[in-house]
Design an enzyme around this catalytic site. Structure first.
Site, mmCIF file in Angstrom:
data_model
loop_
_atom_site.group_PDB
_atom_site.id
_atom_site.type_symbol
_atom_site.label_atom_id
_atom_site.label_comp_id
_atom_site.label_asym_id
_atom_site.label_seq_id
_atom_site.Cartn_x
_atom_site.Cartn_y
_atom_site.Cartn_z
ATOM 1 N N CYS A 216 1.675 -3.071 15.434
ATOM 2 C CA CYS A 216 1.629 -2.692 14.021
ATOM 3 C C CYS A 216 0.911 -3.742 13.186
ATOM 4 O O CYS A 216 1.172 -4.938 13.309
ATOM 5 C CB CYS A 216 3.057 -2.521 13.497
ATOM 6 S SG CYS A 216 3.131 -2.109 11.750
ATOM 7 N N GLU B 56 0.834 -1.194 0.000
ATOM 8 C CA GLU B 56 0.000 0.000 0.000
ATOM 9 C C GLU B 56 0.868 1.243 0.000
ATOM 10 O O GLU B 56 1.947 1.254 0.568
ATOM 11 C CB GLU B 56 -0.914 -0.010 1.229
ATOM 12 C CG GLU B 56 -1.941 -1.121 1.120
ATOM 13 C CD GLU B 56 -2.932 -1.143 2.290
ATOM 14 O OE1 GLU B 56 -4.115 -1.350 2.018
ATOM 15 O OE2 GLU B 56 -2.527 -0.964 3.433
ATOM 16 N N CYS C 138 6.511 -7.323 6.721
ATOM 17 C CA CYS C 138 7.642 -6.869 7.536
ATOM 18 C C CYS C 138 7.979 -7.976 8.527
ATOM 19 O O CYS C 138 7.093 -8.659 9.027
ATOM 20 C CB CYS C 138 7.267 -5.597 8.297
ATOM 21 S SG CYS C 138 8.664 -4.857 9.198
ATOM 22 N N CYS D 96 -1.069 5.476 10.077
ATOM 23 C CA CYS D 96 0.154 4.760 10.461
ATOM 24 C C CYS D 96 -0.171 3.424 11.084
ATOM 25 O O CYS D 96 -1.001 3.336 11.976
ATOM 26 C CB CYS D 96 0.908 5.493 11.562
ATOM 27 S SG CYS D 96 1.467 7.082 11.167
ATOM 28 N N CYS E 254 3.570 8.412 1.410
ATOM 29 C CA CYS E 254 4.099 7.413 2.328
ATOM 30 C C CYS E 254 4.353 6.132 1.517
ATOM 31 O O CYS E 254 3.425 5.548 0.963
ATOM 32 C CB CYS E 254 3.053 7.199 3.426
ATOM 33 S SG CYS E 254 3.590 6.066 4.691
ATOM 34 N N CYS F 122 6.769 -5.756 15.401
ATOM 35 C CA CYS F 122 6.398 -4.763 16.421
ATOM 36 C C CYS F 122 4.975 -5.072 16.878
ATOM 37 O O CYS F 122 4.091 -5.343 16.064
ATOM 38 C CB CYS F 122 6.493 -3.341 15.861
ATOM 39 S SG CYS F 122 8.175 -2.887 15.385
HETATM 40 N N1 SAH Z 1 9.795 -0.032 9.825
HETATM 41 C C1 SAH Z 1 9.901 1.401 9.779
HETATM 42 C C2 SAH Z 1 8.928 1.979 8.807
HETATM 43 C C3 SAH Z 1 7.475 1.795 9.166
HETATM 44 S S1 SAH Z 1 6.944 3.367 9.569
HETATM 45 C C4 SAH Z 1 9.740 1.972 11.176
HETATM 46 O O1 SAH Z 1 9.465 1.200 12.083
HETATM 47 O O2 SAH Z 1 9.958 3.156 11.362
HETATM 48 C C5 SAH Z 1 5.519 3.209 10.311
HETATM 49 C C6 SAH Z 1 5.430 4.118 11.517
HETATM 50 O O3 SAH Z 1 4.133 3.918 12.058
HETATM 51 C C7 SAH Z 1 6.406 3.711 12.599
HETATM 52 O O4 SAH Z 1 6.809 4.787 13.396
HETATM 53 C C8 SAH Z 1 5.558 2.768 13.404
HETATM 54 O O5 SAH Z 1 6.074 2.578 14.679
HETATM 55 C C9 SAH Z 1 4.224 3.486 13.385
HETATM 56 N N2 SAH Z 1 3.112 2.605 13.694
HETATM 57 C C10 SAH Z 1 3.046 1.282 13.510
HETATM 58 N N3 SAH Z 1 1.853 0.794 13.927
HETATM 59 C C11 SAH Z 1 1.155 1.856 14.369
HETATM 60 C C12 SAH Z 1 -0.167 1.988 14.889
HETATM 61 N N4 SAH Z 1 -0.973 0.956 15.011
HETATM 62 N N5 SAH Z 1 -0.577 3.228 15.227
HETATM 63 C C13 SAH Z 1 0.238 4.295 15.068
HETATM 64 N N6 SAH Z 1 1.479 4.218 14.564
HETATM 65 C C14 SAH Z 1 1.942 3.007 14.227
#
Ligand code: SAH
Length: 378
Positions: free
Chosen positions: A131, A104, A124, A351, A117, A128
């Site tokens: 996420c 996406e 991935c 995000c 974005c 985390c």
């Molecule tokens: N792997 C990289 C790029 C992904 S960026 C990284 O971790 O930075 C995606 C961003 O969205 C990251 O800061 C991640 O921590 C955040 N993110 C992931 N899941 C989220 C959620 N459910 N709500 C808000 N932010 C989230």
């Protein structure tokens, strides 16, 4: 394998200008052809060799026979009530022969800028705990063509939608995947984003976001000038180990040292620390204090992100009052802290919500069942 072999044509979208110069030289062609081709493809959005009128006819014919220009295909698109757009893209090796290669990308218009974005991997592998992308597990790295192809496509799609292709002023590598685990393919894409003959974005408007791949941060520093964002989310190791399991490999002390190296010697450079606010987990005053102490002396700004929930996730978004208190405290300690507005919620474009309907290869859910209930699942 000869590069001229029509059986194995190169995808010109995979090359930045430097690579293309070398390639032309190897073919016995003038290296300045690289600039011409790059500006046709990326600046003018032209994919048809016949339209590249400043190239001789024989050269065009040869390029047609020995190379190709390929991009991801658009599977679907959604428009949020706030103007945010999300596209589901289908990649080669997709549904017909290998299900699930979908990613996406999201466009977020604001008053003074428009941010695209971009995804770097299908799925991935970092797992985390908050996420949505993590749920799919890792499928594969995107090629350079698939990364830069997102910007190419978004410009065309926005132009078609009447928004204007030049509406994209910023690119953030914050889509699906961990960009620094796909460094080799990422770098030429970043170069193209900042190349005046391609997209011409300034280095401050191209951001790589990482969960904290320490050697990747150092490599990035050696090879480019882009802005760095680090997904921090916790200011002590035990909590960060839980939220971002990668922390077990690269704990905070090492991560912060890499961040310091990234800004060292640059007057204006700052690291952006992203911090997703999870109610009762990392959003209390004691956490803010810990964070302020951890980041002392690192030129930075802090981006507090409201947690975006998705089905089956156990976390909750912090209350507005907790988020404000947290931000106020950081500002009192002298930090620049902003609370990110959440956009595109109605189309699951915020995000951490990018799911892309990729086949789940992680068996994460099954592992969870196993741990909780002691069932053996094969
Ligand atoms: N792997 C990289 C790029 C992904 S960026 C990284 O971790 O930075 C995606 C961003 O969205 C990251 O800061 C991640 O921590 C955040 N993110 C992931 N899941 C989220 C959620 N459910 N709500 C808000 N932010 C989230």
């Amino acid at each position: 394998m000869s590069l001229r072999d029509p059986e194995h044509p190169v995808n010109l979208m995979d090359y930045d200008k430097g690579m293309l110069r070398t390639w032309f030289e190897q073919q016995g062609e003038k290296p300045f052809r690289a600039t011409q081709i790059i500006s046709w493809i990326h600046q003018r959005g032209e994919l048809d060799f016949d339209a590249m009128t400043d190239l001789s006819k024989p050269l065009r014919k040869w390029l047609q026979e020995s190379t190709h220009i390929s991009l991801p295909a658009v599977a679907s698109s959604e428009l949020s009530s706030d103007g945010t757009r999300k596209w589901l893209l289908e990649l080669e090796g997709g549904p017909q022969n290998q299900p699930g290669n979908r990613i996406e990308m999201v466009f977020i218009p604001e008053e003074t800028r428009g941010t695209l974005c971009v995804s770097s991997q299908v799925g991935c592998g970092l797992d985390c705990s908050f996420c949505a992308t993590a749920r799919q597990g890792f499928n594969r790295n995107l090629s350079t063509a698939e990364i830069i192809g997102q910007l190419w496509l978004a410009r065309q799609l926005l132009a078609e939608a009447g928004v204007g292709g030049d509406a994209i002023t910023n690119v953030v590598m914050m889509g699906m995947g961990e960009p620094l685990l796909n460094f080799r393919n990422l770098l030429p894409a970043l170069n193209l984003m900042m190349d005046d003959h391609a997209y011409g974005l300034s280095k401050r408007r191209v951001t790589v976001s990482t969960a904290g791949i320490v050697p990747g941060i150092d490599r990035l520093r050696e090879h480019t000038d882009v802005a760095l964002a680090v997904s921090l989310h916790a200011a002590n190791d035990p909590l960060r180990d839980k939220l971002v399991p990668l922390n077990r490999k690269f704990p905070l002390v090492e991560l912060l040292a890499a961040c310091r190296r990234y800004v060292e010697g640059y007057q204006k450079r700052r690291v952006t620390f992203e911090y997703v606010m999870l109610a009762g987990i990392n959003d209390q005053l004691e956490h803010a204090k810990e964070l302020a102490t951890l980041l002392e002396g690192v030129p930075c700004k802090i981006n507090l992100i409201p947690f975006n929930p998705f089905p089956g996730i156990g976390y909750q978004r912090s209350t507005e009052s907790d988020a404000l208190k947290f931000g106020d405290y950081l500002m009192k300690r002298g930090y620049v802290a902003t609370i990110r507005k959440t956009r595109g919620n109605d189309i699951a474009a915020a995000c951490g919500q990018l799911a892309g309907k990729v086949a789940d290869r992680s068996h994460r859910h099954l592992r969870f069942v196993e741990q909780r209930f002691g069932t053996t699942v094969s």
